[in-house]
Scaffold this active site. Sequence first.
Site, PDB file in Angstrom:
ATOM      1  N   GLU A 196       0.827  -1.223   0.000  1.00  0.00           N
ATOM      2  CA  GLU A 196       0.000   0.000   0.000  1.00  0.00           C
ATOM      3  C   GLU A 196       0.856   1.266   0.000  1.00  0.00           C
ATOM      4  OE1 GLU A 196      -3.149   0.741  -0.343  1.00  0.00           O
ATOM      5  OE2 GLU A 196      -3.939  -1.288  -0.405  1.00  0.00           O
TER       6      GLU A 196
HETATM    7  C1  LIG Z   1       2.833  -9.775   1.062  1.00  0.00           C
HETATM    8  C2  LIG Z   1       2.555  -8.759  -0.018  1.00  0.00           C
HETATM    9  C3  LIG Z   1       1.246  -8.560  -0.428  1.00  0.00           C
HETATM   10  C4  LIG Z   1       0.994  -7.677  -1.475  1.00  0.00           C
HETATM   11  N1  LIG Z   1      -0.287  -7.593  -1.971  1.00  0.00           N
HETATM   12  C5  LIG Z   1      -0.495  -6.875  -3.103  1.00  0.00           C
HETATM   13  C6  LIG Z   1      -1.772  -6.900  -3.746  1.00  0.00           C
HETATM   14  O1  LIG Z   1      -2.724  -7.534  -3.268  1.00  0.00           O
HETATM   15  N2  LIG Z   1      -1.932  -6.209  -4.896  1.00  0.00           N
HETATM   16  C7  LIG Z   1      -0.913  -5.506  -5.448  1.00  0.00           C
HETATM   17  O2  LIG Z   1      -1.118  -4.919  -6.500  1.00  0.00           O
HETATM   18  N3  LIG Z   1       0.303  -5.470  -4.880  1.00  0.00           N
HETATM   19  C8  LIG Z   1       0.533  -6.132  -3.722  1.00  0.00           C
HETATM   20  N4  LIG Z   1       1.763  -6.111  -3.125  1.00  0.00           N
HETATM   21  C9  LIG Z   1       2.829  -5.377  -3.776  1.00  0.00           C
HETATM   22  C10 LIG Z   1       3.270  -4.140  -3.014  1.00  0.00           C
HETATM   23  O3  LIG Z   1       2.315  -3.149  -3.119  1.00  0.00           O
HETATM   24  C11 LIG Z   1       4.645  -3.755  -3.593  1.00  0.00           C
HETATM   25  O4  LIG Z   1       5.581  -4.704  -3.114  1.00  0.00           O
HETATM   26  C12 LIG Z   1       5.049  -2.345  -3.225  1.00  0.00           C
HETATM   27  O5  LIG Z   1       4.253  -1.426  -3.914  1.00  0.00           O
HETATM   28  C13 LIG Z   1       6.513  -2.071  -3.520  1.00  0.00           C
HETATM   29  O6  LIG Z   1       6.837  -2.422  -4.823  1.00  0.00           O
HETATM   30  P1  LIG Z   1       8.127  -3.329  -5.120  1.00  0.00           P
HETATM   31  O7  LIG Z   1       8.026  -4.545  -4.284  1.00  0.00           O
HETATM   32  O8  LIG Z   1       8.250  -3.507  -6.586  1.00  0.00           O
HETATM   33  O9  LIG Z   1       9.329  -2.497  -4.563  1.00  0.00           O
HETATM   34  P2  LIG Z   1      10.063  -1.290  -5.317  1.00  0.00           P
HETATM   35  O10 LIG Z   1       9.073  -0.342  -5.878  1.00  0.00           O
HETATM   36  O11 LIG Z   1      11.099  -1.843  -6.229  1.00  0.00           O
HETATM   37  O12 LIG Z   1      10.780  -0.575  -4.094  1.00  0.00           O
HETATM   38  C14 LIG Z   1      11.953  -1.098  -3.471  1.00  0.00           C
HETATM   39  C15 LIG Z   1      12.515  -0.042  -2.534  1.00  0.00           C
HETATM   40  O13 LIG Z   1      12.874   1.118  -3.291  1.00  0.00           O
HETATM   41  C16 LIG Z   1      12.202   2.267  -2.796  1.00  0.00           C
HETATM   42  N5  LIG Z   1      11.797   3.115  -3.914  1.00  0.00           N
HETATM   43  C17 LIG Z   1      11.181   2.760  -5.046  1.00  0.00           C
HETATM   44  N6  LIG Z   1      10.961   3.821  -5.822  1.00  0.00           N
HETATM   45  C18 LIG Z   1      11.433   4.890  -5.167  1.00  0.00           C
HETATM   46  C19 LIG Z   1      11.493   6.295  -5.445  1.00  0.00           C
HETATM   47  N7  LIG Z   1      10.977   6.803  -6.555  1.00  0.00           N
HETATM   48  N8  LIG Z   1      12.076   7.101  -4.521  1.00  0.00           N
HETATM   49  C20 LIG Z   1      12.560   6.604  -3.360  1.00  0.00           C
HETATM   50  N9  LIG Z   1      12.543   5.289  -3.058  1.00  0.00           N
HETATM   51  C21 LIG Z   1      11.972   4.450  -3.935  1.00  0.00           C
HETATM   52  C22 LIG Z   1      10.975   1.744  -2.049  1.00  0.00           C
HETATM   53  O14 LIG Z   1      10.537   2.656  -1.052  1.00  0.00           O
HETATM   54  C23 LIG Z   1      11.498   0.429  -1.496  1.00  0.00           C
HETATM   55  O15 LIG Z   1      12.135   0.654  -0.265  1.00  0.00           O
HETATM   56  C24 LIG Z   1       2.040  -6.953  -2.055  1.00  0.00           C
HETATM   57  C25 LIG Z   1       3.347  -7.114  -1.580  1.00  0.00           C
HETATM   58  C26 LIG Z   1       3.607  -8.009  -0.581  1.00  0.00           C
HETATM   59  C27 LIG Z   1       5.025  -8.205  -0.125  1.00  0.00           C
END
Ligand SMILES: Cc1cc2nc3c(=O)[nH]c(=O)nc-3n(C[C@H](O)[C@H](O)[C@H](O)COP(=O)(O)OP(=O)(O)OC[C@H]3O[C@@H](n4cnc5c(N)ncnc54)[C@H](O)[C@@H]3O)c2cc1C
Length: 607
Positions: free
Chosen positions: A458
Amino acid sequence: MSLRPTLDFLLHDWLGVENLNQRERFADHSAETFAAVLDTCECIARDKYAPFNRLVDTQEPHFDGEKVVLPQATHDAHKAYAESGMLSAAQDHDIGGMQLPYTVEAAANAFFAMASVSIGSGMLTTGNANLLMKHGSEAQKQVFALNEFSGRWSGTMCLSEPQAGSSLSDVLTRAVPDGEAFEADALGPRYRLKGNKMWISAGEHELTENIVHLVLAKIPDANGQLVPGTRGISLFIVPKKMVDAQGQLTGVRNDVALAGLNHKCGWRGTTNTLLNFGEGRYPIDGQAGAVGYLVGQAGKGLQCMFHMMNEARIGVGMAATMLGMAGYHASLDYARNRPQGRAVGPAGKDPAAPQVRIIEHADVKRMLLAQKAYAEGALALELYCARLVDEHHTGASEAADEARLLLEVLTPIAKSWPSEWCLEANSLAIQVLGGYGYTRDFPVEQYWRDNRLNMIHEGTHGIQGMDLLGRKVLMENGKGLLLLAGRIQATVERATQNPELAVHAHALGEALAQVGAATEAAWATGVPAEALANAVPYMQAFGHTVLAWIWLDVALVAHGGADTAARTGRLTAMRYFFHYELPKIGAWLAVVSSRDATCADMPEEAF
Ligand SMILES: Cc1cc2nc3c(=O)[nH]c(=O)nc-3n(C[C@H](O)[C@H](O)[C@H](O)COP(=O)(O)OP(=O)(O)OC[C@H]3O[C@@H](n4cnc5c(N)ncnc54)[C@H](O)[C@@H]3O)c2cc1C
């Protein structure tokens, strides 16, 4: 120890929630009906959720080659939750809802989050159906939303992709019109979707007859190109099993395939999936492509999703809070019973004296009081935000608009603050239990693992910080921030009149001024990269100031109450927050105000 007295105090003594039944929408309710809802949920959570929290952690969902298998306890818990009517608690009477204020709904759901956040209740399904009630066509509401509210079907939110998490503008799932007559389908303009969705919670299971996926995808332009950015994102209903316009299953499986289950650190009772849309595993009419029905206007998909974000984020904050609370109660219970060490007397320790229980050591009290201050403070914040949701929906126009703006500013805090500090509470709970806390024989390590998710989904912590400092405090010329400052100032003024609270009122006033000055200093050069480089420390300081305000406001009510142990507990937790926590904001705001570039300027090769 029970959660109920704390909830009752916050709902009635502090928020005066029973006054909501003077509003037309809630006129059928009373303090008794609110209590009945809480009683029912407390009972289901105690009987169907709490006893199975460890079981669902150890018996992870698995795929048997045909379907995803979950423990029977999860099926029973879901059935009991659906039968309680909580999925449609907020909905109109004429569609089977209870017209319950969101504040009471959120409080009632707190029991489930505390008993077993891992099994999960209805947050995704309710969020999905609420979105359709707002943005869907009549047919979409009747067929999809109502079947979700009844518990017959469940819902998901499919935003993330392997290459698009925080940055949803990079979504690659494509949606193309399904034939010439694609606009004529009774369920909405019909498209075929192809793409992969990652991390989808509850994306595959047999808990319900069907699963309603809400999927973000892009409709290619006339040249077959995807529109860059978020402008091109649309929202689609993609049912796991095809249905007709009357909501009956047609017997045809939609082209949505489980590519795999993710094995998580915590929250293992809920499946987490990689879903392939339209890969051709289940072709429809001989063609690959998952059938999806457009919701709202093309290109406005993210706006529809954002509509649901406030409540979803309060839900995440509440989950984090209740995990913090669960750890607090477990470690308090342990500390009351564990003998270890001896009291330090004037002449030091007497080895011949009997051992004391660890709750008698000042440092253990510190760890317990920190947990109490984090978890009960966060609960008050979540309920305050839930009350703003009710004000936004049912208040007179000016008050409703104020509530909207306050929610804009407070939502990043409601989501992030408990995610960080109630996780810290869980870490302290482990510490209170010592070696036992680190074993799987006690529940506290699971609470920590379950809670670790909340800073990630979220909107990650970093994204929330940028949302707060980059958007929310600036929006509408800073009006939301001003409104919040006004509310904090009002509490400061009331507390200043009270000789016991005046010193804290003064500290809060100072903190508010520091946050205001830091906000200006961060933006003094107008360069977003400079301002936002320290967005998380800003959010931490902002959050601690908000929590100090919430605690002082709670203390004003507690102070006027009868002299009970609960009153002493609340006033001491408030004092703990002002003495041990609020002073931390100085360090956080120093780097914000100076636009400290230590992190931003670190050369990659120097790591
Ligand atoms: C158990 C679980 C349940 C989930 N359920 C759902 C679901 O039901 N539906 C759904 O759609 N998604 C779901 N998600 C996905 C979740 O919303 C994403 O994991 C989250 O949005 C982060 O995306 P990412 O994992 O690709 O990390 P990334 O976006 O790659 O981020 C990795 C790190 O980099 C940082 N970062 C990224 N971009 C920037 C920026 N521009 N500036 C500064 N820092 C940055 C982030 O803060 C983070 O610390 C779920 C995830 C988990 C682990």
